[in-house]
Design a protein around this motif. Sequence first.
Motif, short mmCIF file in Angstrom:
data_model
loop_
_atom_site.label_atom_id
_atom_site.label_comp_id
_atom_site.label_asym_id
_atom_site.label_seq_id
_atom_site.Cartn_x
_atom_site.Cartn_y
_atom_site.Cartn_z
N TYR A 74 -26.95 38.30 -11.28
CA TYR A 74 -27.14 37.91 -9.88
C TYR A 74 -27.43 39.12 -8.99
O TYR A 74 -28.35 39.09 -8.17
N ARG B 111 -30.92 39.42 -7.02
CA ARG B 111 -30.85 39.23 -5.56
C ARG B 111 -31.43 40.43 -4.84
O ARG B 111 -32.20 40.29 -3.88
N SER C 57 -29.13 34.58 0.17
CA SER C 57 -29.82 33.77 -0.84
C SER C 57 -29.15 32.39 -0.84
O SER C 57 -28.05 32.23 -0.33
N THR D 186 -27.36 30.27 -3.06
CA THR D 186 -26.68 30.57 -4.30
C THR D 186 -26.13 29.30 -4.96
O THR D 186 -25.38 28.55 -4.34
#
Length: 144
Positions: free
Chosen positions: A47, A51, A92, A94
């Motif tokens: 992640y 990201r 983001s 998520t």
Amino acid sequence: MNIEAIFLQNIVTDLLIGLGIHFIFKEFADYVESKYSVKAGFITMNYVKLRDILVNGLGMHKPVIASNINKIGFRMNPNQEAVEKKIKENNSYTIAMSILASGAVRPKEAVDYIGSLEGVDSVVFGASSPSHIKETKELLEAVL
């Protein structure tokens, strides 16, 4: 059918990260959004790195990212603390997956953990029976 995103699977996403071919993410997102009028989504086992590439490197606004997020840090790369810190930045969309850590975390514990995090927008989970699906769904609806 109500489709909100088309996802690039983690095997492709993480291979592109490893090879440093990041511009493909933007090309994929632009193509999906123009061709199908839905968001592009990215599944990853890292992640934090993805990201940063999408938001800081490519300037994407609120990209859709699905990644492992769970109470015991199972498959959270580079580590649980780093993932939690990035999620809090809330730049983001998520999606938490593997919230049950392949059965190592009970549904109530998993949902309580996910509910305690700032920046988790959605959850995807798997379960072994209709009763487990119902239980987890009801727990999630109470928290999210």
